[in-house]
Design a protein around this motif. Structure first.
Motif, PDB file in Angstrom:
ATOM      1  N   THR A 116       0.801  -1.216   0.125  1.00 36.09           N
ATOM      2  CA  THR A 116       0.207   0.177  -0.080  1.00 36.09           C
ATOM      3  C   THR A 116       0.776   1.331   0.098  1.00 36.09           C
ATOM      4  O   THR A 116       0.558   2.224  -0.811  1.00 36.09           O
ATOM      5  CB  THR A 116      -1.081  -0.046   1.305  1.00 36.09           C
ATOM      6  N   ALA A 117       1.922   1.320   0.788  1.00 35.09           N
ATOM      7  CA  ALA A 117       2.985   2.353   0.740  1.00 35.09           C
ATOM      8  C   ALA A 117       3.445   2.538  -0.694  1.00 35.09           C
ATOM      9  O   ALA A 117       3.561   3.884  -1.317  1.00 35.09           O
ATOM     10  CB  ALA A 117       4.009   2.100   1.857  1.00 35.09           C
ATOM     11  N   TYR A 118       3.800   1.566  -1.295  1.00 33.86           N
ATOM     12  CA  TYR A 118       4.406   1.729  -2.451  1.00 33.86           C
ATOM     13  C   TYR A 118       3.337   2.419  -3.549  1.00 33.86           C
ATOM     14  O   TYR A 118       3.804   3.259  -4.539  1.00 33.86           O
ATOM     15  CB  TYR A 118       4.831   0.274  -3.259  1.00 33.86           C
ATOM     16  N   LEU A 128      -1.965  10.313   0.999  1.00 31.68           N
ATOM     17  CA  LEU A 128      -0.609  10.858   0.052  1.00 31.68           C
ATOM     18  C   LEU A 128      -0.006  11.767   0.745  1.00 31.68           C
ATOM     19  O   LEU A 128       1.236  11.683   0.407  1.00 31.68           O
ATOM     20  CB  LEU A 128      -1.576  11.155  -1.345  1.00 31.68           C
ATOM     21  N   ASP A 129      -0.522  12.761   1.520  1.00 34.40           N
ATOM     22  CA  ASP A 129      -0.135  14.066   1.975  1.00 34.40           C
ATOM     23  C   ASP A 129       1.035  13.314   3.215  1.00 34.40           C
ATOM     24  O   ASP A 129       2.320  13.819   3.381  1.00 34.40           O
ATOM     25  CB  ASP A 129      -0.807  14.799   2.509  1.00 34.40           C
ATOM     26  N   ARG A 130       0.526  12.267   3.664  1.00 36.70           N
ATOM     27  CA  ARG A 130       1.369  11.550   4.833  1.00 36.70           C
ATOM     28  C   ARG A 130       2.630  11.005   4.033  1.00 36.70           C
ATOM     29  O   ARG A 130       3.682  11.158   4.552  1.00 36.70           O
ATOM     30  CB  ARG A 130       0.616  10.702   5.643  1.00 36.70           C
ATOM     31  N   ALA A 131       2.286  10.199   3.143  1.00 41.59           N
ATOM     32  CA  ALA A 131       3.367   9.315   2.312  1.00 41.59           C
ATOM     33  C   ALA A 131       4.401  10.460   1.880  1.00 41.59           C
ATOM     34  O   ALA A 131       5.457  10.075   1.587  1.00 41.59           O
ATOM     35  CB  ALA A 131       2.829   8.592   1.175  1.00 41.59           C
ATOM     36  N   GLN A 132       4.059  11.745   1.595  1.00 42.56           N
ATOM     37  CA  GLN A 132       5.069  12.578   1.109  1.00 42.56           C
ATOM     38  C   GLN A 132       6.192  13.049   2.020  1.00 42.56           C
ATOM     39  O   GLN A 132       7.252  13.499   1.537  1.00 42.56           O
ATOM     40  CB  GLN A 132       4.375  14.027   0.784  1.00 42.56           C
ATOM     41  N   LEU A 188       5.618   4.756   7.753  1.00 38.09           N
ATOM     42  CA  LEU A 188       4.402   4.610   6.898  1.00 38.09           C
ATOM     43  C   LEU A 188       3.827   3.293   6.965  1.00 38.09           C
ATOM     44  O   LEU A 188       2.383   3.122   7.008  1.00 38.09           O
ATOM     45  CB  LEU A 188       4.704   5.127   5.474  1.00 38.09           C
ATOM     46  N   GLY A 189       4.642   2.436   6.984  1.00 41.28           N
ATOM     47  CA  GLY A 189       4.135   0.936   6.787  1.00 41.28           C
ATOM     48  C   GLY A 189       3.336   0.503   8.048  1.00 41.28           C
ATOM     49  O   GLY A 189       2.299  -0.255   8.229  1.00 41.28           O
ATOM     50  N   GLU A 224       1.800   2.782  10.357  1.00 40.66           N
ATOM     51  CA  GLU A 224       0.739   3.388  10.260  1.00 40.66           C
ATOM     52  C   GLU A 224      -0.374   2.788   9.485  1.00 40.66           C
ATOM     53  O   GLU A 224      -1.559   2.685   9.727  1.00 40.66           O
ATOM     54  CB  GLU A 224       0.927   4.958   9.791  1.00 40.66           C
ATOM     55  N   LEU A 225      -0.060   2.304   8.076  1.00 37.21           N
ATOM     56  CA  LEU A 225      -1.020   1.706   7.169  1.00 37.21           C
ATOM     57  C   LEU A 225      -1.310   0.407   7.924  1.00 37.21           C
ATOM     58  O   LEU A 225      -2.615  -0.049   7.800  1.00 37.21           O
ATOM     59  CB  LEU A 225      -0.313   1.479   5.944  1.00 37.21           C
ATOM     60  N   ALA A 226      -0.439  -0.405   8.472  1.00 39.17           N
ATOM     61  CA  ALA A 226      -0.641  -1.712   8.950  1.00 39.17           C
ATOM     62  C   ALA A 226      -1.855  -1.566  10.160  1.00 39.17           C
ATOM     63  O   ALA A 226      -2.801  -2.341  10.488  1.00 39.17           O
ATOM     64  CB  ALA A 226       0.566  -2.305   9.603  1.00 39.17           C
ATOM     65  N   ALA A 227      -1.860  -0.418  10.934  1.00 37.81           N
ATOM     66  CA  ALA A 227      -2.812  -0.331  11.878  1.00 37.81           C
ATOM     67  C   ALA A 227      -4.148   0.385  11.445  1.00 37.81           C
ATOM     68  O   ALA A 227      -5.180  -0.118  11.939  1.00 37.81           O
ATOM     69  CB  ALA A 227      -2.154   0.867  12.880  1.00 37.81           C
ATOM     70  N   ALA A 228      -3.960   1.094  10.600  1.00 34.72           N
ATOM     71  CA  ALA A 228      -5.415   1.725   9.840  1.00 34.72           C
ATOM     72  C   ALA A 228      -6.222   1.031   9.041  1.00 34.72           C
ATOM     73  O   ALA A 228      -7.183   0.824   8.693  1.00 34.72           O
ATOM     74  CB  ALA A 228      -5.098   3.119   9.423  1.00 34.72           C
ATOM     75  N   LYS A 229      -5.376   0.011   8.165  1.00 38.66           N
ATOM     76  CA  LYS A 229      -5.729  -1.020   7.077  1.00 38.66           C
ATOM     77  C   LYS A 229      -6.740  -0.217   6.256  1.00 38.66           C
ATOM     78  O   LYS A 229      -7.615  -0.954   5.759  1.00 38.66           O
ATOM     79  CB  LYS A 229      -6.378  -2.137   7.887  1.00 38.66           C
ATOM     80  N   PRO A 230      -6.095   0.814   5.334  1.00 41.46           N
ATOM     81  CA  PRO A 230      -7.027   1.310   4.387  1.00 41.46           C
ATOM     82  C   PRO A 230      -7.060   0.392   3.179  1.00 41.46           C
ATOM     83  O   PRO A 230      -5.802  -0.070   2.871  1.00 41.46           O
ATOM     84  CB  PRO A 230      -6.482   2.898   4.069  1.00 41.46           C
ATOM     85  N   SER A 231      -8.165   0.416   2.369  1.00 35.85           N
ATOM     86  CA  SER A 231      -8.043  -0.204   0.925  1.00 35.85           C
ATOM     87  C   SER A 231      -7.422   0.683   0.373  1.00 35.85           C
ATOM     88  O   SER A 231      -7.855   1.973   0.281  1.00 35.85           O
ATOM     89  CB  SER A 231      -9.420  -1.115   0.902  1.00 35.85           C
ATOM     90  N   ILE A 232      -6.972   0.165  -1.069  1.00 39.14           N
ATOM     91  CA  ILE A 232      -6.636   0.818  -2.030  1.00 39.14           C
ATOM     92  C   ILE A 232      -7.942   1.700  -2.549  1.00 39.14           C
ATOM     93  O   ILE A 232      -8.057   2.862  -2.991  1.00 39.14           O
ATOM     94  CB  ILE A 232      -5.722   0.025  -3.189  1.00 39.14           C
ATOM     95  N   GLY A 233      -8.986   1.046  -2.822  1.00 41.82           N
ATOM     96  CA  GLY A 233     -10.262   1.376  -3.342  1.00 41.82           C
ATOM     97  C   GLY A 233     -10.783   2.440  -2.813  1.00 41.82           C
ATOM     98  O   GLY A 233     -11.316   3.501  -3.253  1.00 41.82           O
ATOM     99  N   SER A 234     -10.558   2.411  -1.380  1.00 40.72           N
ATOM    100  CA  SER A 234     -11.016   3.498  -0.492  1.00 40.72           C
ATOM    101  C   SER A 234     -10.463   4.787  -0.813  1.00 40.72           C
ATOM    102  O   SER A 234     -10.947   6.066  -0.413  1.00 40.72           O
ATOM    103  CB  SER A 234     -10.943   3.273   0.996  1.00 40.72           C
ATOM    104  N   MET A 235      -9.427   4.852  -1.426  1.00 41.22           N
ATOM    105  CA  MET A 235      -8.526   5.989  -1.595  1.00 41.22           C
ATOM    106  C   MET A 235      -8.932   6.812  -2.795  1.00 41.22           C
ATOM    107  O   MET A 235      -8.590   7.925  -2.950  1.00 41.22           O
ATOM    108  CB  MET A 235      -6.958   5.805  -1.589  1.00 41.22           C
TER     109      MET A 235
END
Length: 380
Positions: free
Chosen positions: A235-237, A266-270, A277-278, A280-291
């Motif tokens: 997801t980070a990639y 995206l702002d966080r990834a910047q 980042l990995g 944070e994404l592992a904790a929040a578990k956002p899907s790609i589609g939701s973005m």
């Protein structure tokens, strides 16, 4: 990449930013590869076992063929340089993140144990190592993640700068890279002779965990993607690729394709390094589609645009190229990497291809049994 968190101290980051300030004001007329500053490396970015090491600031090229200033770490083996100077290995590093504090010459590699073991092997073989920070990492502007031509310029210009600065370096060099860096190494292999000019003697390249045909996958991103659980690093990639597209093609209005959730991430990834980042994404578990509010495919000829941006060259190699791929690698799309090697072979390119029963991280050092003699033969 299953990687550990690297956190540069605020003092180190501030010092790096200040050190680049005068370099950023260097005149665009300065040729690519011109050294504009030299400084000490932070301990986190200093390869264990190197006899000496420095951080170079030099002129290079970023997205849109625009001039910029970037940086590189240079490591020297122990002992007296051989006649003609130390042969050079240009190290193209894997993903570290997009923030300036993530830069390789500031925070060191993301996968410390893996990469220090790998680079230590090359150092012990008698090569000096030039490890480029890609444009926008630790210097002015944003990093155009996976922009292959820009990364090739950065790697070649780092070698130019290092051989200009240090008389103990030979002008003979090879490039090696892993993951993002494998893509950069492959692009470098394609353009090294052209970008390097008559004063550099490029011999060949090595890439492991090559991100091949990512454009075929990322073009499918959009709100209709099923909520399949991806690893946090995958997801980070995706976020880093979106940032790279936004940097390279500002007229695309990447932000306009995204939901509030997508823009927030995206702002966080910047500014985030891959480890934090990995997490944070592992904790929040956002899907790609939701973005996504609209699919990437709503961009006209999106596949052509993506292929121009990150598509690995399929021909034009004038020196030998070694590719190594782990068959258990899930950080890149392994079947696509196998396909890429087959395409190069079908196109009669000078490629040597090996597979290993390992994952993404494991392939780096597992490949040395084959890549060390391959590179030795390049210099022989």
């Amino acid at each position: 990449m299953r990687i550990s968190r690297i956190a540069a101290t605020s003092l180190t980051v501030a010092a790096a930013a200040l050190s680049l300030a005068p370099a950023a004001s260097a005149q665009p007329s300065e040729a690519a590869g011109t050294v504009v500053g030299v400084e000490s490396l932070p301990a986190a970015a200093t390869l264990p076992g190197s006899a000496s090491a420095e951080r170079l600031l030099y002129r290079s090229t970023t997205a849109g063929d625009q001039p910029t200033t970037t940086s590189a770490a240079v490591y020297f083996p122990a002992g007296e340089a051989p006649q003609g100077g130390w042969p050079v290995i240009a190290w193209a590093h894997g993903t570290v993140g997009l923030g300036d504090n993530c830069a390789y010459s500031v925070a060191g590699p993301a996968a410390v144990e893996r990469d220090w073991a790998y680079l230590g092997t090359w150092l012990n073989q008698g090569y000096a190592i030039v490890a480029a920070d890609y444009a926008g990492l630790g210097g002015p502007g944003e990093h155009p993640y996976l922009n292959g031509v820009a990364e090739a310029h950065n790697v070649v210009d780092a070698v130019k700068a290092a051989t200009e600065r240090y008389s103990s370096l030979s002008n003979s060099w090879a490039v090696v890279g892993q993951s993002q860096g494998a893509g950069a190494a492959v692009f470098t292999a394609r353009y090294a002779t052209e970008f390097g000019g008559p004063n550099l003697d490029y011999r060949g390249g090595v890439g492991t965990g090559v991100p091949a045909y990512i454009e075929d996958v990322i073009q499918l991103a959009g709100p209709g993607m099923p909520p399949i659980a991806l690893s946090s690093h995958l997801t980070a990639y995706v976020l880093y690729i979106l940032s790279g597209l936004r940097t390279t093609y500002p007229d695309l209005d990447i932000d306009g394709l995204l939901t509030d959730t997508g823009r927030t991430w995206l702002d966080r990834a910047q500014t985030a390094c891959i480890g934090p980042l990995g997490d944070e994404l592992a904790a929040a578990k956002p899907s790609i589609g939701s973005m996504f509010a609209r699919p990437l495919s709503s961009i006209s000829d999106v596949h052509g645009l993506l292929a121009h941006y990150m598509g690995l060259p399929e021909s034009g190699y004038d020196r030998p190229l070694f590719l190594g791929q782990g068959l258990r690698d899930t950080d890149v799309v392994t079947p696509e990497t196998l396909r890429y090697a087959a395409v190069l072979q079908a196109n009669a390119q000078p490629v040597t291809f090996h597979t290993y029963p390992t994952d993404h991280d494991g392939t780096v050092n597992a490949s040395l049994v084959d890549s060390v003699p391959f590179v030795r033969a390049l210099f022989d």
